[in-house]
Design a protein around this motif. Sequence first.
Motif, mmCIF file in Angstrom:
data_model
loop_
_atom_site.group_PDB
_atom_site.id
_atom_site.type_symbol
_atom_site.label_atom_id
_atom_site.label_comp_id
_atom_site.label_asym_id
_atom_site.label_seq_id
_atom_site.Cartn_x
_atom_site.Cartn_y
_atom_site.Cartn_z
ATOM 1 N N PHE A 42 0.828 -1.204 0.000
ATOM 2 C CA PHE A 42 0.000 0.000 0.000
ATOM 3 C C PHE A 42 0.866 1.260 0.000
ATOM 4 C CE2 PHE A 42 -3.619 -2.605 1.717
ATOM 5 C CZ PHE A 42 -4.449 -2.409 0.617
ATOM 6 N N ASP A 43 1.947 1.236 0.759
ATOM 7 C CA ASP A 43 2.856 2.383 0.766
ATOM 8 C C ASP A 43 3.438 2.618 -0.629
ATOM 9 O OD1 ASP A 43 2.424 2.832 3.444
ATOM 10 O OD2 ASP A 43 4.251 1.788 4.101
ATOM 11 N N HIS A 44 3.812 1.543 -1.290
ATOM 12 C CA HIS A 44 4.346 1.640 -2.650
ATOM 13 C C HIS A 44 3.290 2.222 -3.596
ATOM 14 C CE1 HIS A 44 6.756 0.657 -6.133
ATOM 15 N NE2 HIS A 44 5.718 0.024 -6.662
ATOM 16 N N LEU A 45 2.057 1.752 -3.476
ATOM 17 C CA LEU A 45 0.978 2.267 -4.326
ATOM 18 C C LEU A 45 0.724 3.749 -4.054
ATOM 19 C CD1 LEU A 45 -1.607 -0.656 -4.285
ATOM 20 C CD2 LEU A 45 -0.277 0.167 -6.232
ATOM 21 N N TYR A 46 0.732 4.144 -2.796
ATOM 22 C CA TYR A 46 0.512 5.555 -2.453
ATOM 23 C C TYR A 46 1.612 6.435 -3.050
ATOM 24 C CZ TYR A 46 -3.138 4.233 0.899
ATOM 25 O OH TYR A 46 -4.270 3.761 1.478
ATOM 26 N N ARG A 47 2.850 5.959 -2.981
ATOM 27 C CA ARG A 47 3.960 6.730 -3.573
ATOM 28 C C ARG A 47 3.783 6.870 -5.080
ATOM 29 N NH1 ARG A 47 6.994 3.816 0.204
ATOM 30 N NH2 ARG A 47 7.609 2.274 -1.360
ATOM 31 N N LYS A 48 3.402 5.771 -5.736
ATOM 32 C CA LYS A 48 3.181 5.807 -7.188
ATOM 33 C C LYS A 48 2.060 6.781 -7.529
ATOM 34 C CE LYS A 48 5.797 2.858 -9.398
ATOM 35 N NZ LYS A 48 6.684 3.257 -10.455
ATOM 36 N N LEU A 49 0.971 6.720 -6.783
ATOM 37 C CA LEU A 49 -0.150 7.620 -7.046
ATOM 38 C C LEU A 49 0.253 9.071 -6.849
ATOM 39 C CD1 LEU A 49 -3.146 5.684 -5.442
ATOM 40 C CD2 LEU A 49 -2.733 6.100 -7.871
ATOM 41 N N ASP A 50 1.040 9.340 -5.824
ATOM 42 C CA ASP A 50 1.517 10.705 -5.596
ATOM 43 C C ASP A 50 2.393 11.176 -6.753
ATOM 44 O OD1 ASP A 50 0.160 10.911 -3.217
ATOM 45 O OD2 ASP A 50 1.903 10.421 -1.964
ATOM 46 N N GLU A 51 3.243 10.282 -7.265
ATOM 47 C CA GLU A 51 4.092 10.638 -8.404
ATOM 48 C C GLU A 51 3.241 10.942 -9.635
ATOM 49 O OE1 GLU A 51 6.869 7.471 -9.062
ATOM 50 O OE2 GLU A 51 7.759 7.673 -7.074
ATOM 51 N N TYR A 52 2.262 10.070 -9.899
ATOM 52 C CA TYR A 52 1.400 10.291 -11.058
ATOM 53 C C TYR A 52 0.608 11.580 -10.918
ATOM 54 C CZ TYR A 52 2.352 5.505 -12.598
ATOM 55 O OH TYR A 52 2.957 4.353 -13.021
ATOM 56 N N GLN A 53 0.147 11.855 -9.717
ATOM 57 C CA GLN A 53 -0.616 13.078 -9.491
ATOM 58 C C GLN A 53 0.260 14.301 -9.736
ATOM 59 O OE1 GLN A 53 -2.265 13.477 -5.555
ATOM 60 N NE2 GLN A 53 -3.631 15.114 -6.184
ATOM 61 N N ALA A 54 1.491 14.260 -9.252
ATOM 62 C CA ALA A 54 2.417 15.381 -9.478
ATOM 63 C C ALA A 54 2.697 15.556 -10.968
ATOM 64 C CB ALA A 54 3.714 15.146 -8.709
#
Length: 94
Positions: free
Chosen positions: A34-46
């Motif tokens: 989940f932490d990995h997914l949250y980081r990926k989502l934050d990157e995509y959002q940025a």
Amino acid sequence: MEALIQEILVRLERMESGMNEKLAVLRQEMNDRFDHLYRKLDEYQAENIAADEKLLTLIGVTNDRLDYQLSRVVKSEEEIFLLKRAGKLRFDPT
């Protein structure tokens, strides 16, 4: 008979302990995922925000260019109108 019950209880406690360990490992793995997914989502959002900002900038430049061209068309139409009015411009479509 009591020794058998005691042995069963010991085995059940070992099984419970093993299950608890496996559950803890599973929880940790899920949290890591989940932490990995949250980081990926934050990157995509940025990345999406940056792309949107660039697109808005380009749209603004395009709007400025269109406004400039429109003002040139209006000036040309005004000049044609004034020349027609002064009788200096005759339009013969034939």
